[in-house]
Motif scaffolding. Structure first.
Motif, short mmCIF file in Angstrom:
data_model
loop_
_atom_site.label_atom_id
_atom_site.label_comp_id
_atom_site.label_asym_id
_atom_site.label_seq_id
_atom_site.Cartn_x
_atom_site.Cartn_y
_atom_site.Cartn_z
N VAL A 160 30.62 36.39 28.78
CA VAL A 160 30.53 36.30 27.32
C VAL A 160 30.00 37.61 26.74
CG1 VAL A 160 29.44 35.11 25.39
CG2 VAL A 160 30.20 33.81 27.38
N TRP A 161 28.91 38.13 27.33
CA TRP A 161 28.31 39.36 26.82
C TRP A 161 29.27 40.54 26.96
CZ3 TRP A 161 25.44 36.40 24.58
CH2 TRP A 161 24.53 35.53 25.17
N VAL A 162 29.94 40.61 28.11
CA VAL A 162 30.90 41.71 28.31
C VAL A 162 32.05 41.58 27.33
CG1 VAL A 162 32.54 42.73 29.92
CG2 VAL A 162 30.27 42.06 30.72
N GLY A 163 32.54 40.34 27.11
CA GLY A 163 33.62 40.12 26.16
C GLY A 163 33.24 40.54 24.75
N TRP A 221 16.64 46.88 29.91
CA TRP A 221 17.22 48.22 29.83
C TRP A 221 18.50 48.30 30.66
CZ3 TRP A 221 15.52 51.37 26.23
CH2 TRP A 221 14.22 51.18 25.74
N SER A 222 18.50 47.64 31.81
CA SER A 222 19.70 47.60 32.64
C SER A 222 20.84 46.90 31.90
CB SER A 222 19.40 46.88 33.96
OG SER A 222 20.55 46.85 34.78
N MET A 223 20.50 45.79 31.22
CA MET A 223 21.50 45.07 30.43
C MET A 223 22.02 45.95 29.30
SD MET A 223 21.11 41.40 28.46
CE MET A 223 19.87 42.03 27.33
N LEU A 224 21.09 46.69 28.65
CA LEU A 224 21.49 47.61 27.59
C LEU A 224 22.43 48.68 28.13
CD1 LEU A 224 21.15 48.71 24.69
CD2 LEU A 224 19.19 50.01 25.52
N GLY A 225 22.14 49.18 29.33
CA GLY A 225 23.00 50.19 29.93
C GLY A 225 24.39 49.67 30.19
N PHE A 243 21.35 36.19 31.04
CA PHE A 243 22.32 37.28 31.08
C PHE A 243 23.36 37.06 32.16
CE2 PHE A 243 23.44 41.54 32.78
CZ PHE A 243 24.24 41.93 31.72
N GLU A 244 22.90 36.76 33.38
CA GLU A 244 23.83 36.56 34.49
C GLU A 244 24.72 35.35 34.27
OE1 GLU A 244 20.63 36.96 34.83
OE2 GLU A 244 20.21 38.67 36.16
#
Length: 345
Positions: free
Chosen positions: A10-13, A227-231, A4-5
């Motif tokens: 990429v994930w945010v985009g 869950w933090s990533m989902l948030g 994730f980090e």
């Protein structure tokens, strides 16, 4: 560093694209979500931000504050940048661009709201993402905890009055009760919940150490990480879904807001990094100290903008553009910090 980090941008985009697409295809759904609020606080956004912030708050070790005096220069640099320089330069840039350079392209009401959103970003120093920036620059993890802990304590008392001051100077009236509720909901309560959880985990680990594998803070935070990533990603999808119409029909507005935000980010970093070198800080403290002063607690800024001005306001849009700008700009600064490690030898 996890998947994730490593591919955060990429994930945010992808989340931004999903949000804009969904917001244009099913606007009624986002209107429904926007209507789910209590005391001017959107319930869905609040839940997602709590999912994102709570695991980060658990990592804050307030017992480390006793070691502040051992390396005061890095902490002093962070506090000066965060509370004596950054909020005022952000307000000044907002006023300069939207009351000066862009005055002919933006109506006065929208200009005021864009400035308000920028101010909210400037008064909210980074809390959650700073752990990722510190890790990516090989920063001193314990010292980063100290910096974040002190910042959060100051934020509880300084965010509301400083925000009201700067918004007042910019001739924007702010309801104090809404501002105080936002600080309570998004800073104080998550901070208390994180501290209580950490204390409980430490006690359980101590009791269970001789019989079972202790469930310590790191393992608990790791379990909450999805869950933090989902948030985070859910918040980004919602925010860009709310603003999809504006983003698609007025892309020039996004550019106008992004310009002063980018200047502010690189400018604040340059100031912080310059003084880190002059103060002869070690690189593993200089990097995180500059990152904390540069990045924003955009979760808080977005939540307060929505509470004060509404989901579809210019202030909310400005904070959303802050999310759009921050990730790629901060990643470029991470690269710069790592490439200039030899400056601190």
């Amino acid at each position: 560093m996890g998947l994730f980090e490593r591919y955060l941008s990429v994930w945010v985009g992808i989340s931004i694209i999903i949000g804009v697409v969904l917001g244009s295809i099913i606007p009624d759904f986002f209107s429904l979500v926007a209507s789910l609020e209590y005391a001017h606080v959107n319930i869905v956004v609040a839940i997602l931000i709590w999912l994102m912030v709570y695991p980060m708050m658990i990592q804050i070790d307030f017992s480390s504050i006793k070691d502040v005096g051992k390396k005061p220069k890095g902490l002093a640099l962070t506090l000066v940048i965060n509370w004596l320089i950054k909020p005022f330069t952000m307000a000044a840039l907002g006023w300069l661009f939207f009351k000066g350079f862009f005055a002919d392209w933006v109506d006065p009401q929208s200009a005021n709201e864009y400035i308000a959103g920028m101010i909210l970003l400037g008064v909210a120093p980074c809390t959650a993402m700073v752990f990722i920036w510190s890790q990516m620059t090989k920063g001193d993890a314990n010292y980063t905890l100290v910096q974040v802990s002190i910042n959060d304590i100051i934020m509880i008392f300084a965010f509301a009055p400083l925000t009201a001051l700067l918004l007042g100077v910019s001739e924007i009236q702010v309801p104090w009760n809404t501002l105080l509720i936002s600080v309570l909901l998004y800073v104080l309560l998550p901070l208390i919940a994180g501290a209580l959880t950490r204390s409980l985990l430490d006690k359980k680990a101590a009791k269970a150490a001789e019989t079972t594998e202790p469930k310590n803070v790191d393992s608990f935070v790791a379990a909450l990480k999805p869950w933090s990533m989902l948030g985070l990603l859910g918040t980004v999808v919602l925010l860009f879904g709310f603003q999809a119409k504006t983003i698609l029909t007025e892309p020039q507005t996004i550019v106008l807001i992004a310009i002063p935000l980018i200047i502010q980010t690189y400018g604040i970093f340059a100031i912080a990094y310059f003084f880190a070198i002059r103060l002869k800080l070690p690189h593993n403290i200089a990097g995180p100290a500059s990152m904390i002063g540069t990045s924003n607690f955009f979760e808080l800024a977005v939540a307060v903008a929505i509470s004060l001005f509404g989901l579809h306001s210019g202030a909310a849009l400005a904070t959303v553009v802050g999310v759009l700008v921050e990730v790629p700009v901060m990643l470029s600064l991470v690269y710069f910090v790592n490439r200039t490690r030899h400056w601190f030898n």
